[in-house]
Design a protein around this motif. Structure first.
Motif, PDB file in Angstrom:
ATOM      1  N   PRO A  15      69.015  57.241  50.123  1.00  0.00           N
ATOM      2  CA  PRO A  15      69.241  58.615  50.588  1.00  0.00           C
ATOM      3  C   PRO A  15      67.948  59.283  51.036  1.00  0.00           C
ATOM      4  O   PRO A  15      67.922  59.974  52.049  1.00  0.00           O
ATOM      5  N   ALA A  16      66.872  59.063  50.278  1.00  0.00           N
ATOM      6  CA  ALA A  16      65.596  59.698  50.638  1.00  0.00           C
ATOM      7  C   ALA A  16      65.115  59.190  51.995  1.00  0.00           C
ATOM      8  O   ALA A  16      64.640  59.975  52.832  1.00  0.00           O
ATOM      9  N   GLN A  17      65.273  57.881  52.219  1.00  0.00           N
ATOM     10  CA  GLN A  17      64.858  57.320  53.510  1.00  0.00           C
ATOM     11  C   GLN A  17      65.723  57.870  54.644  1.00  0.00           C
ATOM     12  O   GLN A  17      65.223  58.186  55.724  1.00  0.00           O
ATOM     13  N   ALA A  18      67.021  57.967  54.381  1.00  0.00           N
ATOM     14  CA  ALA A  18      67.936  58.483  55.402  1.00  0.00           C
ATOM     15  C   ALA A  18      67.608  59.933  55.740  1.00  0.00           C
ATOM     16  O   ALA A  18      67.592  60.319  56.911  1.00  0.00           O
ATOM     17  N   LEU A  19      67.317  60.726  54.717  1.00  0.00           N
ATOM     18  CA  LEU A  19      66.968  62.129  54.958  1.00  0.00           C
ATOM     19  C   LEU A  19      65.692  62.238  55.776  1.00  0.00           C
ATOM     20  O   LEU A  19      65.592  63.056  56.692  1.00  0.00           O
ATOM     21  N   GLU A  20      64.727  61.401  55.438  1.00  0.00           N
ATOM     22  CA  GLU A  20      63.449  61.423  56.158  1.00  0.00           C
ATOM     23  C   GLU A  20      63.654  61.010  57.620  1.00  0.00           C
ATOM     24  O   GLU A  20      63.087  61.598  58.539  1.00  0.00           O
ATOM     25  N   LEU A  21      64.495  59.987  57.807  1.00  0.00           N
ATOM     26  CA  LEU A  21      64.832  59.503  59.161  1.00  0.00           C
ATOM     27  C   LEU A  21      65.437  60.633  60.001  1.00  0.00           C
ATOM     28  O   LEU A  21      65.027  60.870  61.138  1.00  0.00           O
ATOM     29  N   ALA A  22      66.401  61.336  59.409  1.00  0.00           N
ATOM     30  CA  ALA A  22      67.078  62.426  60.120  1.00  0.00           C
ATOM     31  C   ALA A  22      66.121  63.584  60.382  1.00  0.00           C
ATOM     32  O   ALA A  22      66.129  64.173  61.464  1.00  0.00           O
TER      33      ALA A  22
ATOM     34  N   GLN B  88      71.271  64.688  50.295  1.00  0.00           N
ATOM     35  CA  GLN B  88      70.326  65.535  49.551  1.00  0.00           C
ATOM     36  C   GLN B  88      70.704  65.583  48.080  1.00  0.00           C
ATOM     37  O   GLN B  88      69.848  65.448  47.198  1.00  0.00           O
ATOM     38  N   GLN B  89      72.012  65.724  47.834  1.00  0.00           N
ATOM     39  CA  GLN B  89      72.503  65.770  46.446  1.00  0.00           C
ATOM     40  C   GLN B  89      72.219  64.454  45.733  1.00  0.00           C
ATOM     41  O   GLN B  89      71.765  64.427  44.600  1.00  0.00           O
ATOM     42  N   LEU B  90      72.492  63.350  46.449  1.00  0.00           N
ATOM     43  CA  LEU B  90      72.251  62.026  45.860  1.00  0.00           C
ATOM     44  C   LEU B  90      70.772  61.830  45.548  1.00  0.00           C
ATOM     45  O   LEU B  90      70.409  61.332  44.477  1.00  0.00           O
ATOM     46  N   ALA B  91      69.920  62.216  46.491  1.00  0.00           N
ATOM     47  CA  ALA B  91      68.485  62.051  46.293  1.00  0.00           C
ATOM     48  C   ALA B  91      68.006  62.888  45.121  1.00  0.00           C
ATOM     49  O   ALA B  91      67.209  62.435  44.300  1.00  0.00           O
ATOM     50  N   ALA B  92      68.543  64.135  45.026  1.00  0.00           N
ATOM     51  CA  ALA B  92      68.155  65.020  43.925  1.00  0.00           C
ATOM     52  C   ALA B  92      68.621  64.446  42.593  1.00  0.00           C
ATOM     53  O   ALA B  92      67.882  64.471  41.597  1.00  0.00           O
ATOM     54  N   ALA B  93      69.855  63.907  42.593  1.00  0.00           N
ATOM     55  CA  ALA B  93      70.390  63.316  41.363  1.00  0.00           C
ATOM     56  C   ALA B  93      69.575  62.106  40.948  1.00  0.00           C
ATOM     57  O   ALA B  93      69.266  61.922  39.757  1.00  0.00           O
ATOM     58  N   ALA B  94      69.213  61.283  41.928  1.00  0.00           N
ATOM     59  CA  ALA B  94      68.409  60.082  41.622  1.00  0.00           C
ATOM     60  C   ALA B  94      67.043  60.480  41.088  1.00  0.00           C
ATOM     61  O   ALA B  94      66.536  59.863  40.140  1.00  0.00           O
ATOM     62  N   ALA B  96      66.326  63.316  39.552  1.00  0.00           N
ATOM     63  CA  ALA B  96      66.507  63.882  38.213  1.00  0.00           C
ATOM     64  C   ALA B  96      66.700  62.772  37.184  1.00  0.00           C
ATOM     65  O   ALA B  96      66.119  62.810  36.092  1.00  0.00           O
ATOM     66  N   ALA B  97      67.519  61.756  37.554  1.00  0.00           N
ATOM     67  CA  ALA B  97      67.753  60.634  36.633  1.00  0.00           C
ATOM     68  C   ALA B  97      66.457  59.873  36.387  1.00  0.00           C
ATOM     69  O   ALA B  97      66.163  59.472  35.253  1.00  0.00           O
ATOM     70  N   GLY B  98      65.680  59.711  37.435  1.00  0.00           N
ATOM     71  CA  GLY B  98      64.405  58.990  37.309  1.00  0.00           C
ATOM     72  C   GLY B  98      63.433  59.717  36.407  1.00  0.00           C
ATOM     73  O   GLY B  98      62.817  59.113  35.540  1.00  0.00           O
ATOM     74  N   SER B  99      63.344  61.040  36.578  1.00  0.00           N
ATOM     75  CA  SER B  99      62.394  61.791  35.757  1.00  0.00           C
ATOM     76  C   SER B  99      62.881  61.875  34.314  1.00  0.00           C
ATOM     77  O   SER B  99      62.088  61.877  33.378  1.00  0.00           O
ATOM     78  N   ALA B 100      64.237  61.921  34.114  1.00  0.00           N
ATOM     79  CA  ALA B 100      64.783  61.967  32.754  1.00  0.00           C
ATOM     80  C   ALA B 100      64.502  60.655  32.027  1.00  0.00           C
ATOM     81  O   ALA B 100      64.065  60.657  30.869  1.00  0.00           O
ATOM     82  N   SER B 101      64.743  59.532  32.715  1.00  0.00           N
ATOM     83  CA  SER B 101      64.490  58.243  32.072  1.00  0.00           C
ATOM     84  C   SER B 101      62.994  58.022  31.882  1.00  0.00           C
ATOM     85  O   SER B 101      62.553  57.411  30.921  1.00  0.00           O
ATOM     86  N   GLY B 102      62.190  58.588  32.791  1.00  0.00           N
ATOM     87  CA  GLY B 102      60.732  58.465  32.685  1.00  0.00           C
ATOM     88  C   GLY B 102      60.209  59.217  31.482  1.00  0.00           C
ATOM     89  O   GLY B 102      59.360  58.726  30.747  1.00  0.00           O
ATOM     90  N   SER B 103      60.763  60.440  31.238  1.00  0.00           N
ATOM     91  CA  SER B 103      60.289  61.233  30.095  1.00  0.00           C
ATOM     92  C   SER B 103      60.857  60.694  28.790  1.00  0.00           C
ATOM     93  O   SER B 103      60.255  60.821  27.731  1.00  0.00           O
ATOM     94  N   GLY B 104      62.054  60.062  28.839  1.00  0.00           N
ATOM     95  CA  GLY B 104      62.681  59.530  27.624  1.00  0.00           C
ATOM     96  C   GLY B 104      62.084  58.225  27.186  1.00  0.00           C
ATOM     97  O   GLY B 104      61.843  57.998  25.994  1.00  0.00           O
ATOM     98  N   ALA B 105      61.828  57.299  28.105  1.00  0.00           N
ATOM     99  CA  ALA B 105      61.380  55.957  27.716  1.00  0.00           C
ATOM    100  C   ALA B 105      60.066  55.573  28.380  1.00  0.00           C
ATOM    101  O   ALA B 105      59.858  54.452  28.767  1.00  0.00           O
ATOM    102  N   SER B 114      65.294  57.000  44.936  1.00  0.00           N
ATOM    103  CA  SER B 114      65.569  55.782  45.690  1.00  0.00           C
ATOM    104  C   SER B 114      66.900  55.159  45.318  1.00  0.00           C
ATOM    105  O   SER B 114      67.071  53.951  45.359  1.00  0.00           O
ATOM    106  N   GLY B 115      67.870  55.990  44.941  1.00  0.00           N
ATOM    107  CA  GLY B 115      69.190  55.466  44.647  1.00  0.00           C
ATOM    108  C   GLY B 115      69.878  54.982  45.898  1.00  0.00           C
ATOM    109  O   GLY B 115      69.587  55.450  46.985  1.00  0.00           O
ATOM    110  N   ASP B 116      70.807  54.039  45.780  1.00  0.00           N
ATOM    111  CA  ASP B 116      71.496  53.518  46.962  1.00  0.00           C
ATOM    112  C   ASP B 116      72.579  54.498  47.394  1.00  0.00           C
ATOM    113  O   ASP B 116      73.347  55.000  46.603  1.00  0.00           O
TER     114      ASP B 116
END
Lengths: 163, 118
Positions: A15-22, B88-94, B96-105, B114-116
């Protein structure tokens, strides 16, 4: 160039790459492009012709010609703008843009110069036709100068963004 | 699919539509050069987007030379906006999940943003 096979394979992106692309694609399309060389002289000549025609309309008491002159000016300017904005290959969207202060100052100076030219010629000759023609010629030249200045700024901006 | 548009999930389609959404219309060769794809790839992409109603193709002439102009339709612009909002929502969620797991473990190997998308 990316060939068809390579193109089909590049399906995975985040998603981050796609957003940056757009974001980059939109910014590239919105980047202002300089106008062609003939744009300034074209607008200037149209303005000069319009003012000369208005002057003649007043002098010959043919006020009915004024709306026709306005319509002709609008049509000519619309055609010039349409061709010029498409000459770079990208027709920009109509957006509210803030004119730089030096361009605004130059436009103000253009109006002042045109009024002074009209007044000076009217005092000297007392003829509306001549006064308007001279005012139009001065305004046309000044507008050409303002457009050249704005164009130079756009070119500098696009060169600095490419660096 | 979380508001994501499967048609716009392909990078070239997304790039073409995003480019066109930034302008009124653009010439085929300009879009091709920006996207760094071949004529055939852009033709296929444009045809796909046109069929889906996202893009309009206009053919014209400059002097005697034929020119093709591409523009995004209103539907295309709306769907692109919705797609980007979902991304944008997916990137924000990813993130948030990354920073939560980073602070937890601890901060070992967390991939923020970088979620798919699929």
């Amino acid at each position: 160039m990316v060939d068809d096979q390579q193109h089909e394979q590049s399906e995975e992106f985040t998603p981050a790459q796609a957003l940056e692309l757009a974001r980059r694609a939109r910014a590239a399309a919105r980047r202002p492009a300089p106008m062609p060389w003939w744009y300034g002289p074209g607008v200037g000549a149209a303005l000069a012709g319009y003012c000369a025609a208005i002057g003649q309309s007043f002098e010959r008491q043919a006020q009915w010609l004024i709306p026709l002159c306005v319509a002709a000016l609008v049509a000519v300017l619309a055609a010039i703008v349409r061709v010029a904005t498409r000459s770079s290959g990208v027709a920009a969207r109509l957006e509210r843009t803030k004119l730089p202060p030096n361009v605004l100052r130059a436009l103000g100076l253009t109006v002042l110069l045109a009024v002074l030219a009209w007044f000076g010629t009217w005092l000297a000759t007392g003829e509306q036709g001549w006064s308007m023609a001279v005012a139009g010629a001065v305004a046309g030249l000044a507008v050409w100068g303002v457009i050249a200045m704005a164009n130079r700024e756009i070119k500098e901006q696009s060169m600095s963004s490419e660096r | 699919m979380n508001g994501l548009d499967p048609i716009l999930h392909q990078p070239t389609r997304l790039t073409v539509l995003a480019f066109l959404s930034g302008c009124q219309e653009a010439e085929f060769s300009v879009v091709r050069d920006y996207c760094q794809v071949s004529d055939s790839v852009l033709s296929k992409t444009a045809a796909g987007l046109e069929t889906a109603g996202y893009l309009r193709v206009r053919k014209g002439y400059v002097g005697k030379r034929p020119r093709t102009w591409l523009s995004a339709t209103r539907q295309g612009r709306t769907l692109l906006t919705a797609h980007l909002a979902a991304l944008q929502q997916l990137a924000a969620a990813a993130e948030a999940a990354g920073s939560a797991s980073g602070s937890g473990a601890g901060s070992d190997g967390s991939e923020s943003g970088s979620g798919d998308a699929g």
